[in-house]
Design a protein around this motif. Sequence first.
Motif, PDB file in Angstrom:
ATOM      1  N   LEU A 151      -5.206   7.330  -6.698  1.00  0.00           N
ATOM      2  CA  LEU A 151      -4.829   5.938  -6.943  1.00  0.00           C
ATOM      3  C   LEU A 151      -5.636   5.418  -8.126  1.00  0.00           C
ATOM      4  O   LEU A 151      -6.855   5.544  -8.158  1.00  0.00           O
ATOM      5  N   VAL A 152      -4.925   4.864  -9.117  1.00  0.00           N
ATOM      6  CA  VAL A 152      -5.542   4.401 -10.355  1.00  0.00           C
ATOM      7  C   VAL A 152      -5.135   2.962 -10.610  1.00  0.00           C
ATOM      8  O   VAL A 152      -4.028   2.546 -10.286  1.00  0.00           O
ATOM      9  N   MET A 153      -6.075   2.187 -11.188  1.00  0.00           N
ATOM     10  CA  MET A 153      -5.753   0.849 -11.654  1.00  0.00           C
ATOM     11  C   MET A 153      -5.950   0.845 -13.162  1.00  0.00           C
ATOM     12  O   MET A 153      -6.977   1.290 -13.669  1.00  0.00           O
ATOM     13  N   VAL A 211      -1.922   8.850 -10.402  1.00  0.00           N
ATOM     14  CA  VAL A 211      -2.012   9.771 -11.534  1.00  0.00           C
ATOM     15  C   VAL A 211      -2.954  10.907 -11.125  1.00  0.00           C
ATOM     16  O   VAL A 211      -3.969  10.669 -10.458  1.00  0.00           O
ATOM     17  N   ASP A 212      -2.618  12.129 -11.531  1.00  0.00           N
ATOM     18  CA  ASP A 212      -3.516  13.264 -11.303  1.00  0.00           C
ATOM     19  C   ASP A 212      -4.563  13.256 -12.415  1.00  0.00           C
ATOM     20  O   ASP A 212      -4.323  13.750 -13.511  1.00  0.00           O
ATOM     21  N   ARG A 222      -8.295  -0.974 -19.851  1.00  0.00           N
ATOM     22  CA  ARG A 222      -9.194  -0.417 -18.840  1.00  0.00           C
ATOM     23  C   ARG A 222      -8.390   0.476 -17.910  1.00  0.00           C
ATOM     24  O   ARG A 222      -7.246   0.190 -17.592  1.00  0.00           O
ATOM     25  N   SER A 223      -8.987   1.577 -17.476  1.00  0.00           N
ATOM     26  CA  SER A 223      -8.380   2.405 -16.433  1.00  0.00           C
ATOM     27  C   SER A 223      -9.497   2.973 -15.577  1.00  0.00           C
ATOM     28  O   SER A 223     -10.566   3.317 -16.092  1.00  0.00           O
ATOM     29  N   ALA A 224      -9.271   3.014 -14.282  1.00  0.00           N
ATOM     30  CA  ALA A 224     -10.307   3.480 -13.366  1.00  0.00           C
ATOM     31  C   ALA A 224      -9.672   3.983 -12.079  1.00  0.00           C
ATOM     32  O   ALA A 224      -8.600   3.521 -11.680  1.00  0.00           O
ATOM     33  N   LYS A 225     -10.346   4.937 -11.459  1.00  0.00           N
ATOM     34  CA  LYS A 225      -9.930   5.386 -10.133  1.00  0.00           C
ATOM     35  C   LYS A 225     -10.135   4.217  -9.176  1.00  0.00           C
ATOM     36  O   LYS A 225     -11.164   3.539  -9.214  1.00  0.00           O
ATOM     37  N   TRP A 226      -9.138   3.936  -8.354  1.00  0.00           N
ATOM     38  CA  TRP A 226      -9.190   2.778  -7.465  1.00  0.00           C
ATOM     39  C   TRP A 226      -9.408   3.258  -6.041  1.00  0.00           C
ATOM     40  O   TRP A 226      -8.559   3.930  -5.469  1.00  0.00           O
ATOM     41  N   GLN A 285       0.823  -1.218   0.000  1.00  0.00           N
ATOM     42  CA  GLN A 285       0.000   0.000   0.000  1.00  0.00           C
ATOM     43  C   GLN A 285       0.858   1.269   0.000  1.00  0.00           C
ATOM     44  O   GLN A 285       0.404   2.332  -0.436  1.00  0.00           O
ATOM     45  N   ASP A 286       2.105   1.193   0.477  1.00  0.00           N
ATOM     46  CA  ASP A 286       2.991   2.367   0.552  1.00  0.00           C
ATOM     47  C   ASP A 286       3.800   2.594  -0.722  1.00  0.00           C
ATOM     48  O   ASP A 286       4.459   3.619  -0.850  1.00  0.00           O
ATOM     49  N   MET A 287       3.787   1.660  -1.651  1.00  0.00           N
ATOM     50  CA  MET A 287       4.641   1.753  -2.841  1.00  0.00           C
ATOM     51  C   MET A 287       4.044   2.710  -3.877  1.00  0.00           C
ATOM     52  O   MET A 287       2.828   2.864  -3.956  1.00  0.00           O
ATOM     53  N   ASP A 288       4.924   3.328  -4.678  1.00  0.00           N
ATOM     54  CA  ASP A 288       4.471   4.234  -5.735  1.00  0.00           C
ATOM     55  C   ASP A 288       3.600   3.498  -6.746  1.00  0.00           C
ATOM     56  O   ASP A 288       2.649   4.057  -7.281  1.00  0.00           O
TER      57      ASP A 288
END
Length: 198
Positions: A152-154, A142-143, A167-171, A61-64
Motif C-alpha cells: 500500500l502506497v500513498m 505498487v510492488d 511525495r510517495s511513501a509506503k503507507w 480499505q477494500d478498494m484498489d
Amino acid sequence: DYTDIADKIIQTAAVFGSAPVKVRYVIEKRGGKKVIDGLKVDIIQPERFLVPPDASNSNVQDMDYVIHELPMSKSDLKLRKNSGMYDISEEDLKKVGDVYSKSESTENSALENLRGFYSGVESQETTPTRSYGTVLEWYGYVDLDDDGVDELVMGTALKECGFKILRSAKWLDPRPFVLINLSDIPGKALGESFPDML
C-alpha cells in the motif's frame, strides 16, 4: 463540534448520495506552539473524491485505489516544500495558479454556487483567485521492492506540473477515509441520493 459535522455529513449524503469523510490525527505547530493536536475531520466534496468504477462496496480499505483531489494554496505548497514534505522546485511553484482557463474558473464558481444553495449560503459573485493549485492524493498498491507482492502506497502529485510526484511513501496505516452512503446500491461503492430516490 461533532453535531455540526454530523449535520454536514447527512446533508452531503442526502444531496449527492455519498459523503466522503477524511479523518486523521494532526499535530500542527506555528512559531513553536501547537495550534492543533488531535483529530481532524474533513467532509470532502464528492466530486473531489474518486473511487474505482468497479468497486463493489463502500469500504474504502477494500478498494484498489482512492484519489482525493484537493485545492492547495501556493503558500501551503511552499510550507510543505520548506518542511521537506514535498519535493517541488521554485520553477514548479511559479506555475501554480497560472494555468486555469476561464471555463474552469466559471465551472468552479458554478459548483461553489450550487453548494452554497444547498447549504443556505448566498452565492458570491466574485471571481475565484488563481493562487491555488490542485494536489492529487493517491492511495493504491505498487510492488515497491520487486518481490511480487504489492504494498500500500500513498503518493501526491501536482496537476499544474503535469502530475509531478511531490511525495510517495509506503503507507502502513489504514486509509484515512470513510465513505458514508445515504442508501447503498447493491454492488456499487457510491450511494443513491434523496433526489434519485424520489
